[in-house]
Scaffold this motif. Structure first.
Motif, mmCIF file in Angstrom:
data_model
loop_
_atom_site.group_PDB
_atom_site.id
_atom_site.type_symbol
_atom_site.label_atom_id
_atom_site.label_comp_id
_atom_site.label_asym_id
_atom_site.label_seq_id
_atom_site.Cartn_x
_atom_site.Cartn_y
_atom_site.Cartn_z
ATOM 1 N N LYS A 749 0.822 -1.215 0.000
ATOM 2 C CA LYS A 749 0.000 0.000 0.000
ATOM 3 C C LYS A 749 0.850 1.257 0.000
ATOM 4 N N SER A 750 1.974 1.206 0.706
ATOM 5 C CA SER A 750 2.830 2.395 0.736
ATOM 6 C C SER A 750 3.386 2.702 -0.641
ATOM 7 N N ASP A 753 0.720 4.362 -2.400
ATOM 8 C CA ASP A 753 0.610 5.735 -1.899
ATOM 9 C C ASP A 753 1.665 6.626 -2.528
ATOM 10 N N ARG A 754 2.846 6.063 -2.718
ATOM 11 C CA ARG A 754 3.949 6.879 -3.212
ATOM 12 C C ARG A 754 3.944 7.002 -4.730
ATOM 13 N N GLN A 901 2.256 -1.540 4.449
ATOM 14 C CA GLN A 901 3.688 -1.818 4.423
ATOM 15 C C GLN A 901 4.134 -2.586 5.663
ATOM 16 N N GLY B 216 0.626 6.927 9.383
ATOM 17 C CA GLY B 216 1.080 6.194 8.201
ATOM 18 C C GLY B 216 0.114 5.139 7.701
ATOM 19 N N ASP B 218 -2.968 5.508 7.329
ATOM 20 C CA ASP B 218 -3.902 6.203 6.452
ATOM 21 C C ASP B 218 -3.249 6.453 5.096
ATOM 22 N N HIS B 219 -2.049 6.954 5.098
ATOM 23 C CA HIS B 219 -1.324 7.211 3.852
ATOM 24 C C HIS B 219 0.156 7.223 4.178
ATOM 25 N N ALA B 220 0.955 6.707 3.259
ATOM 26 C CA ALA B 220 2.385 6.586 3.514
ATOM 27 C C ALA B 220 3.047 7.936 3.753
#
Lengths: 1121, 349
Positions: A749-750, A753-754, A901, B216, B218-220
């Protein structure tokens, strides 16, 4: 000799980096050189030949009248802005304004006006769509910065047309070569020899067949087959001896031919006259009148111009044609004796038709039609007494040729009457899904073979396709093997002049066929020389001829694309200079040494030398498929022996553009490479430097595209790195949760997100404002304002004051993009002149479950409509469950789960994978290349460089692994991972490293569909079908069978009727017909009418049956009786 | 007995798999061992040793603790320690080629130097924000031609002005009483040289950015660390003496500094110096004659943590914050347990 041997034994110093010839080759020719060369040849050379062939128009009405074309030109593309004012136009403007990128075709003519002879120059006769980057395109020879000013991408290959704003490609068409004999077995197992003759006038097919041990001439114009001996006699070879001599005097041939000679006696045909009369009876007469001719004349005419039309007959001298026909018979006899026929699928027997040739066919047809029209006008107008003198120029209309060309390209329907050609799907819209898909389309070859037939021959890979066509790139399914792609270095020839070659051949000792008798032609110690399928003469020392011919070619005295090769079986030497042959360059090897040396390559690198210099100096030459067969070509220098004649430039060039992207393809199972070739075209990425200036119907872009860690030489050559379509993802090959079965992938997911896999989707909305015949026109109104709040109503929220949506606004479902309204009356004139016409709203609304943003609004005009409004809507999407991804090895998979992550496993360095891939994807797929890509990618990341995975080369696994070890990683690429969930180490070592992943265009958001209640079809009142119409999900036959089998009758009733199209009808118990409102119109009573429920479709069926005079009657019984 | 000890305390790396990965020292699992948990025992065994703290990177050892707890720290660091990040972007004007959404995404990922402990979480549905929960930045850049540029120059750096938008162009605008609370240098992007976008003359962007507090999970972008992870302390045990040429090869199988060759009476001998440096590449298993001389272990309860902060907070502070979060979770769990016990009691009554 000993010395020579010694020099051979000494080790060869290899040519370092001979692959550098490749970029040099591509620099000269570009990736789509075949299209552009062909088109250039057409507009610069061929069109003039066509004009020459049809240069004079005379009228039947006035013998003094004539019109003669002196010259013809194709100009530079321009656009008409108002009357007689033109301005040059750039392709991008055509794209945006939905116009055709075309140039005027002008002619110089000489004609008579009254008694005057008039010469007029530069008269337009039509417009020619111009191929991008062709010699007449504004983009040719422009530098990247100049291209940028024209809003054009410097990496765009060109080679396509712009017709009505659409990019159209004329696909390469594959055909059996014309004017060549081919021997084959028919359905009955009989051997026949056939020739498809093609001239500017017509295209016909002539056969020599064998029936009951006799030979016959077969042709469509004959009602029955003509005995071969009679055909010879009709062409002036009256003596049986001469016939036999022409065919062959060896015992076997004579024995085979003898029965055919008897046929003459049976038919009592001995002289030419008799033979012609015999044939004349059997000629199929054309339906149109034409000049009245006798049978004999007719037969002579057919033999002259229809049978073997490509063999020249001068002044009814049939000599050459006889020799040719005899050769055909001989081939059949030979094939029977050896029991061997020609291979149709052999690629030397194929010719590729390109845009130029196809357009030439079309243009000649249109030009002839144009001339015929002029003649008709002249015939009609000249006899009439008129005030003004008849001036033919006033009757030259441009639109016929223009529309003919434009319509053919835009619809893809190629109709050429005189060739009986009617092909559909010749052109296709250039796919701009990714850079690779556009490139792949330009190299595509479509075969004329029907897709439905289940034969393997034309579909399978032919050994003669080696190096010419990509062995991997073909679609799966019905078009498999019929649609092919060119390999990287393939070139397709254009026509070159025959006369100089003919002259050269005679100078080299070829004896003219006209001077020889049959006995000499078939002599055992001579070879026949054929030029483009026609017999040229005879040569004694054919080896000398071939050798010197090749020397002349290498020296540049004749065109480099002319090929010469012997056919020992047929005892002939074939010289070919015709168009459409596939060929590729090779390094010449003489005396066991390649001509290209390190010095040459060095000079090439320094820029002193170009690819042409290699050709001119005879270091490199083009070989076509036929000539390849007469050569001894090695792949590597180490394999050079004394017999070697050529050396391959680079082995990886046997692959095409799409297969060239795959790293280590030679380690993959072959179908995987084929799958990747299909998938590379669906990958999102960058499509061109001008991608943001384009307004396409659908455009997918990746937000952060990356260069692949493991690249190939091909990737560098085609500039894939400048327009990539994918991202390097750190992949861990392991199992995780249960959401990774069946090739599903787990995403971090990270990473998402990135920005991993984030993509942009652009969609176009179009709107045109028309002007109608009654002087009314469409209008666009500003937003409607709510009376209370003084703000625009919600539906009009995003509209600007001009009534068109504002750029940057967010559009929601059902909001209005253009507030257009249309007059209610468009046909009849408005009654009262002062009164305003009534308008009705026809807004362009946005439909879609997800909001979009307005990227740009374009207000312009095209050729027909006054106003053209184009809106580009944008969506940004992050990957979600169900989105499709694929590596470059045909390993596609959908995202099965997106994991935080902290739940992902991590290595000792703290590296977390972006993607987890299930290892079950490997054993059955055998994509070893992917494993190698991972290793090379990992080593590249650690070393800070890009490794090569070039086919038949690339970085060696051993070296790559050694590099891993040097950076403290495991030799096998397997890492020690710790579970992110438990915090304890994983039991297995996990194969981890970067792999290039492509995001494919298939996304759930575009496919997601469910419905509870919704729209119904008007006719049947059943739910509509399909996602776009918010349709229902069908309970089909098989599902129905399940329910029946299970016995769930009430569920069945509910699904099929109650939830679908239940309808209450009144049925009369008396007559069994439908009534209404409790009344039976048939019985004129309401006594027995009862109400019941049935599907509306059933009621509809009954009514339709009634309308056909069939009375369906229902028998009603009370259920409790 | 040594074997049992090995299973209890070591993770062993063999050629093809890792064995003894799970901790098994649960009370009663092993006869003869007292594995009951007691605070005294824990206090005696547990220690934290900071190895290095340089800038935004921290390496420390955490010894004598179960993997689950160590992992909890890692997970909390990644996902639950709050930071400030740009969450709302108000686009007044953006004529650059970067799409609004993409620009907003890029801005969101910029680490912001602001102490999240001083802020509240923003209420859901609140678009305006207050001084307590929001930091406002303005980004107002317009690209122009440089009139002083040399005529023949083609370098964008010379011919354009402001053609690269960096984080340094972000301007903090204090809301409410923020100007009094924080000084200019406190609130800023961590790095001022992150490239946000490139512009060409005539293009401009005018944005208002709202930073809010988030976690984190919620969103990185809210994750306070670039990465936080741990590894177990490697232990290399020589099971037999390795001499001569084999010793040289053996040493080369490990990362530099792990082993060394000593010469004793002219005989070369391999010796383990610092097994901590080993990267566990398992190179040794490629040498069939050496692979049985060495045992590769990892200490099950010795975690070498490495925390790399994004720069909003110092890494040591982050670890303390993570501890607080974990403590908060424990406290909540305990109170939940109590509440559950209470209700049970009531139900019994």
């Amino acid at each position: 000799m000993a010395e020579q041997l010694e020099s051979l034994a000494s080790p060869l110093n290899t040519i370092q980096e001979k692959w550098k010839l490749l970029p040099a080759f591509l620099k000269v020719k570009g990736l789509v050189k075949q299209h552009i060369d062909s088109f250039n040849y057409f507009i610069n050379v061929e069109i003039k030949k066509i004009m020459k062939a049809n240069e004079k128009i005379v009228s039947d009405a006035d013998p003094n009248f004539y019109l003669k074309y002196l010259n013809i030109y194709v100009g530079m593309p321009d656009v008409e802005e108002g009357f007689n004012i033109t301005k040059p136009i750039a392709p991008h403007e055509c794209r945006l304004r939905d116009m055709t990128y075309s140039a005027p075709i002008t002619v110089d003519i000489e004609y008579t006006r009254g008694n005057q002879r008039v010469v007029r120059n530069n008269l337009p006769i039509g417009r020619m769509p111009i191929m991008l980057r062709s010699s007449n395109c504004v983009l040719t020879g422009k530098s990247p910065s100049e291209l940028a000013k024209l809003k054009e991408c410097p990496l765009d290959p060109g080679g396509y047309f712009l017709v009505k704003g659409v990019e159209k490609v004329i696909l390469i068409q594959e055909q059996l070569s014309k004017n060549r004999m081919i021997v084959e077995t028919d359905r009955k197992g009989l051997i026949s020899c056939s020739v498809t003759s093609s001239t500017h006038e017509r295209k016909t097919k002539t056969y020599v067949v064998q029936k009951n041990a006799k030979y016959f001439l077969k042709h469509n114009t004959f009602t029955e087959d003509i005995p071969i001996a009679i055909a010879f006699k009709a062409m002036g070879v009256e003596s049986d001896q001469e016939i036999v001599q022409l065919i062959g005097t060896d015992a076997r041939t004579m024995a085979a031919v003898a029965p055919s000679l008897e046929e003459c006696h049976k038919a009592q045909v001995f002289t030419q006259k008799q033979a012609l009369r015999f044939i004349g009876v059997k000629v199929r007469r054309s339906r149109w009148g034409g000049p009245k001719r006798t049978r004999v004349e007719e037969a002579r005419e057919v033999l002259h111009s229809t049978i073997l039309a490509h063999v020249p007959v001068v002044k009814f001298n049939f000599r050459l044609k006889c020799v040719y026909l005899a050769l055909m018979v001989r081939r059949v006899v030979q094939a029977q004796a050896q029991d061997r026929v020609d291979d149709r699928d052999y690629y030397g027997n194929k010719r590729l038709e390109l845009a130029g040739q196809l357009l030439a066919l079309l243009f000649e047809d249109l030009f002839k039609k144009f001339n015929a029209e002029l003649k008709k006008i002249a015939d009609q107008t000249i006899p009439k007494p008129r005030a003004a003198q008849f001036d033919i120029v006033k009757h030259m209309r441009q639109d016929q040729i223009t529309n003919g060309l434009v319509n053919a390209i835009s619809t893809g329907n190629w109709t050429v009457k005189r060739f009986k050609m009617d092909r559909a799907g010749v052109t296709q819209v250039l796919s701009r899904l990714s850079f690779i898909s556009a490139l792949g389309m330009m190299t595509r070859i479509s075969s004329q073979f029907e897709k439905t037939r289940k034969v393997s021959g034309p579909r399978s890979l032919q050994p003669s396709q080696w190096g010419m066509l990509c062995p991997s790139d073909t679609p799966e399914g019905e078009a498999c093997g019929l649609v092919k792609n060119l390999a990287l270095m393939t070139h397709i020839t254009t026509d070159s002049e025959e006369q100089p070659i003919q002259r050269l051949a005679f100078n080299l000792g070829v004896e003219d066929v006209h001077l020889l008798s049959g006995e000499e032609l078939n002599s055992q110690d001579s070879y026949l020389v054929m030029l483009n399928g026609n017999i040229l003469g005879v040569i004694c020392d054919h080896q000398h001829l071939i050798r010197s011919f090749r020397k002349m070619r290498r020296a540049g005295y004749i065109n480099e694309f002319v090929s010469i090769c012997p056919n020992h079986e047929h005892r002939c030497v074939n010289i070919a200079s015709d168009a459409g042959r596939v060929c590729r360059p090779y390094i010449i090897v003489t005396n066991g040494r390649p001509m290209v040396t390190n010095r040459h390559i060095e000079e090439l690198t320094k820029g002193y030398r170009a690819f042409e210099d290699f050709l001119r100096e005879g270091l490199v030459e083009y070989l076509d498929v036929n000539e390849e067969n007469d050569c001894n070509i090695t792949l590597y220098e180490a394999d050079i022996t004394r017999d070697t004649t050529h050396l391959e430039i680079e082995p990886f060039t046997i692959l095409g553009v799409c297969a060239g992207l795959i790293p280590y393809p030679h380690h993959n199972q072959s179908p995987r490479n084929t799958y990747q070739c299909a998938m590379g075209k669906q990958a999102m990425g960058a499509i061109g430097y001008n991608q943001h200036n384009r307004i396409d119907t659908l455009l997918y872009l990746l937000v952060f595209p990356q260069r692949p860690m493991v690249k190939t030489k091909t990737i560098e050559l085609i500039d894939y790195e400048k327009l990539p379509a994918g991202q390097n993802a750190t992949v861990a090959v392991m199992s995780y949760s249960g959401y990774d079965i069946e090739d599903a992938l787990i995403l971090n997911k990270s990473s998402v997100d990135r920005g991993f896999g984030r993509c942009l989707v652009y969609r176009k909305q179009n709107c045109t404002l028309k002007r109608y015949s009654n002087q009314t026109f469409d209008r666009v109104m500003g937003p409607m304002v709510d009376a209370a709040t003084r703000k625009p109503i919600w539906r009009h929220e995003i509209l600007d004051v001009d009534g068109i949506c504002a750029p940057g606004e967010r559009v929601q479902n059902k909001q209005v993009l253009v507030n257009k309204s249309m007059p209610k009356q468009t046909m009849n004139p408005v009654q009262t002149p002062g009164q305003q016409p009534e308008y009705q709203d026809v807004p362009i609304t946005y439909k879609g479950p997800v909001d979009s943003y307005v990227e740009t609004v374009l207000v312009s005009s095209n050729q027909e409509e006054a106003f053209l409004i184009k809106m580009l809507l944008r969506q940004t999407r992050r990957p979600e469950i169900g989105d499709k991804f694929s590596s470059r090895h045909g390993q596609k998979g959908v995202c099965g789960l997106i994991v935080n992550q902290e739940d992902m496993p991590f290595t000792d360095q703290g590296i977390c994978p972006d993607i987890i891939m299930n290892p079950h994807g490997f054993p059955s797929r055998m994509t070893v290349g992917k494993l190698m890509e991972l290793l090379a990618g990992k080593a590249g990341v650690l070393e800070g460089k890009f490794h090569y995975g070039t086919a038949f080369g690339g970085s060696k696994v051993k070296d790559v692994c050694e590099e891993l070890v040097q950076h403290g990683f495991n030799y096998q690429g397997k890492d020690y991972l710790t579970s992110g969930i438990t915090g304890e180490p994983l039991n297995a070592y996990i194969y981890t490293g970067p792999v290039y992943y492509q995001k494919l265009k298939h996304m759930v958001l575009d496919k997601i569909h469910a419905r509870a209640k919704g729209p119904r079809a008007v006719l049947t009142r059943q739910p509509t079908e399909g996602r776009s119409r918010d349709g229902g999900l069908r309970l089909g036959e098989m599902e129905r069978d399940c329910l029946i089998g299970y016995g769930a009758s009430m569920l069945l009733l509910e699904r099929l009727m109650i939830s679908s199209d239940q309808f209450e009808v009144d049925v009369c118990g008396e007559c069994g017909l439908l009534g209404y409102s409790g009344w039976c119109q048939y019985c004129k009573s309401s006594r027995n009418v009862s109400s019941l429920k049935m599907p509306y479709a059933c009621k509809l069926l009954f009514q339709e049956l009634q309308s056909m005079n069939i009375a369906p009657r229902l028998k009603l019984v009370k259920y409790n009786e | 007995m040594a074997d049992l000890e090995q299973i209890r305390t070591r993770v062993t790396l063999t050629e093809h798999e890792v064995i003894n990965t799970h901790s098994t020292d649960f009370p009663g699992n092993y006869a003869g061992y007292d594995d009951t948990w007691s605070l005294a025992k824990f206090e005696e065994k547990f220690r934290v040793n900071i190895v290095s703290l340089e800038g935004s990177e921290l390496e420390f050892d955490m010894v004598g603790i179960d993997a689950a707890i160590a992992n909890a720290f890692r997970r909390i660091l990644l996902a639950e320690v709050p930071t400030m990040a740009i969450e709302k972007v108000f686009v007044h004007n953006n004529t650059s080629i970067i799409q609004d959404e993409v620009l907003a995404h890029r801005l969101g990922l910029i680490p912001i130097h602001a102490d999240p402990r001083l802020f509240e979480y923003r209420q859901e549905g609140d678009d305006e924000g207050t001084a307590e929960d929001t930091l406002e930045f303005h980004l107002n850049v317009k690209c122009t031609r440089n009139p002083q540029a040399p005529k023949d120059s083609t370098d964008p750096d010379e011919i354009y002005k402001d053609h690269k938008v960096y984080t340094k162009h972000l301007k903090w605008v204090p809301l409410g009483n923020q100007a009094e609370l924080y000084s200019e240098g406190d609130i800023k992007p961590v790095h001022d040289d992150i490239l946000i976008a490139k512009l060409r003359p005539g293009q401009e962007m005018d944005l208002k950015l709202h930073c809010v507090k988030g976690i984190g999970r919620d969103h990185a972008k809210f994750s306070p660390v670039a990465t936080a992870s741990y590894r177990l302390l490697p232990e290399i045990v020589l099971t037999e003496e390795v001499k001569g040429e084999r010793a040289d090869r053996l040493v080369r199988c490990f990362s530099p500094g792990v082993m060394e060759v000593t010469e004793e009476n002219g005989v070369k001998k391999a010796r383990v110096v610092n097994s901590r440096l080993d990267t566990c590449s398992r190179e040794i298993f490629r040498h069939p004659d050496l692979k049985d001389c060495v045992k590769l272990n990892k200490l099950r309860d010795h975690f070498i943590f490495s925390v790399e902060s994004t720069g909003a907070l110092a890494p040591d502070v982050l670890v303390c914050e993570a501890t607080k979060v974990l403590m908060g979770k424990c406290r909540k769990f305990l109170s939940e347990l109590d509440a559950a016990a209470d209700t049970e009691q009531q139900n019994l009554r």
